[in-house]
Every structure is written in C-alpha cells, then in structure tokens.
Design a protein around this motif. Structure first.
Motif, short mmCIF file in Angstrom:
data_model
loop_
_atom_site.label_atom_id
_atom_site.label_comp_id
_atom_site.label_asym_id
_atom_site.label_seq_id
_atom_site.Cartn_x
_atom_site.Cartn_y
_atom_site.Cartn_z
N GLU A 29 -0.18 28.49 -1.35
CA GLU A 29 0.21 28.15 -2.80
C GLU A 29 1.48 28.28 -2.98
O GLU A 29 2.06 28.32 -4.15
N ASP A 30 2.32 27.77 -1.91
CA ASP A 30 3.78 27.25 -2.38
C ASP A 30 4.04 25.74 -2.41
O ASP A 30 3.25 25.01 -1.94
N GLU A 31 5.03 25.64 -2.88
CA GLU A 31 5.35 24.07 -3.20
C GLU A 31 6.94 23.80 -3.09
O GLU A 31 7.66 24.86 -3.72
N VAL A 32 7.47 22.64 -2.64
CA VAL A 32 8.80 22.46 -2.97
C VAL A 32 9.11 21.98 -4.32
O VAL A 32 8.51 21.34 -4.90
N LEU A 33 10.34 22.78 -4.95
CA LEU A 33 10.95 22.49 -6.12
C LEU A 33 11.75 21.56 -6.19
O LEU A 33 11.96 20.57 -7.04
N SER A 34 12.67 21.64 -5.13
CA SER A 34 13.87 20.68 -5.24
C SER A 34 14.30 20.41 -3.84
O SER A 34 14.58 21.48 -2.97
N VAL A 35 15.00 19.18 -3.62
CA VAL A 35 15.69 18.79 -2.46
C VAL A 35 16.87 18.31 -3.01
O VAL A 35 16.78 17.25 -3.44
N GLU A 36 18.11 18.81 -2.39
CA GLU A 36 19.26 18.33 -3.17
C GLU A 36 20.28 18.08 -2.03
O GLU A 36 20.19 18.83 -0.83
N ILE A 37 21.34 17.23 -1.89
CA ILE A 37 22.56 17.27 -1.05
C ILE A 37 23.55 17.78 -1.78
O ILE A 37 23.94 17.65 -3.22
N LEU A 38 24.31 18.91 -0.99
CA LEU A 38 25.19 19.82 -1.53
C LEU A 38 26.55 19.30 -1.26
O LEU A 38 26.69 18.67 -0.33
N GLU A 39 27.26 19.51 -2.36
CA GLU A 39 28.54 19.18 -2.23
C GLU A 39 29.46 20.50 -2.02
O GLU A 39 28.83 21.56 -2.05
N GLU A 40 30.73 20.38 -1.60
CA GLU A 40 31.69 21.48 -1.19
C GLU A 40 31.89 22.16 -2.67
O GLU A 40 31.92 21.68 -3.69
N ASN A 41 31.56 23.72 -2.43
CA ASN A 41 31.89 24.39 -3.62
C ASN A 41 30.87 24.43 -4.70
O ASN A 41 31.22 24.54 -5.93
N SER A 42 29.57 24.08 -4.66
CA SER A 42 28.59 23.74 -5.43
C SER A 42 28.20 25.21 -5.46
O SER A 42 27.82 26.20 -4.65
N ILE A 56 24.14 31.57 -7.54
CA ILE A 56 24.52 31.90 -6.25
C ILE A 56 25.53 30.75 -5.96
O ILE A 56 25.34 29.51 -6.15
N ASP A 57 26.41 31.24 -4.93
CA ASP A 57 27.19 30.19 -4.37
C ASP A 57 26.50 29.68 -3.20
O ASP A 57 25.80 30.39 -2.35
N CYS A 58 26.57 28.44 -2.88
CA CYS A 58 25.59 27.66 -1.98
C CYS A 58 26.16 27.94 -0.66
O CYS A 58 25.45 28.09 0.43
N ASN A 59 27.41 28.52 -0.48
CA ASN A 59 27.95 28.91 0.88
C ASN A 59 27.37 30.03 1.59
O ASN A 59 27.47 30.71 2.44
N THR A 60 26.86 30.94 0.62
CA THR A 60 26.00 32.06 0.94
C THR A 60 24.53 31.64 1.63
O THR A 60 23.76 32.64 2.12
#
Length: 120
Positions: A29-42, A56-60
C-alpha cells in the motif's frame, strides 16, 4: 513515498538496456509521490495529510542503489501519510494553502531527517 521513505540515487543507475527498470522497492500500500532532479543546496519539504511539515537539507539524504527502499524522511503518526513533497532550490519561494492560511515553504525551519515536523 507515501509512507515517508526517501533516497537519492545516482542517475547513471537508470542507464539500462531494458525499456523498463524498477526504480525502488515499495512496501504494501505504498506509492511513489515524487521523483525529482536535485540541484546543489536544495531543500526538501514533506507535507503530511495531517498538515505537518518537515523541511530538510537534501545533503542529509544518503545515496542508495535504485533497488533499495530508502531511509525514513519523516516520522509519521499512526494513520498519517505524506500528501506532497516539494523540492526548493536555493532562493526559490513556494507557498501552500493550508486551512485557508498561506504557508511559505522557504520560511520553514530546516530540521533533521527522521523527525516529526511542524504542525500548521
């Protein structure tokens, strides 16, 4: 995903000879909500069905293989699930309407991964 799982995957893992490739493992019962290309410092903002926000910081977020489930991004209460996920680039502003009030996502406190978040 809907249950709060997140991960970063190197794009090279999706260069395959097959037309389709599994990008992640999903629980029942889980589903993907989002797939994104990350930029630096996002930063990543998770919004639950009970209007709890966590930025949250994406670097974490640790890098995983595409077949991995991922790590927990946000602790969710029983019967709660993620409704939306937003990726904010540095300097980008985004607002969300919650119960008639506007919430500026870029003004939310940057917290730690795998915590509760802030109720709005």
């Amino acid at each position: 995903t809907k249950t709060g799982m997140i991960k970063v995957v190197d794009g090279k893992e999706f260069v395959v000879s097959r037309k389709t490739s599994m990008a992640t493992k999903l629980g029942e019962e889980d589903e993907v909500l989002s797939v994104e290309i990350l930029e630096e410092n996002s930063t990543l903002v998770m919004h639950s069905n009970k209007d709890v926000f966590l930025r949250i910081d994406c670097n974490t977020i640790p890098e995983k293989k595409k077949a991995a489930i991922g790590v927990r991004g946000m602790k969710l209460d029983k019967n709660d699930f993620l409704k939306s996920i937003y990726v904010l680039s540095e300097g980008k502003q985004m607002d969300v309407e919650v119960k008639g009030k506007t919430v500026a996502l870029n003004r939310l406190h940057i917290g730690n991964r795998d915590t509760k978040g802030v109720k709005k």
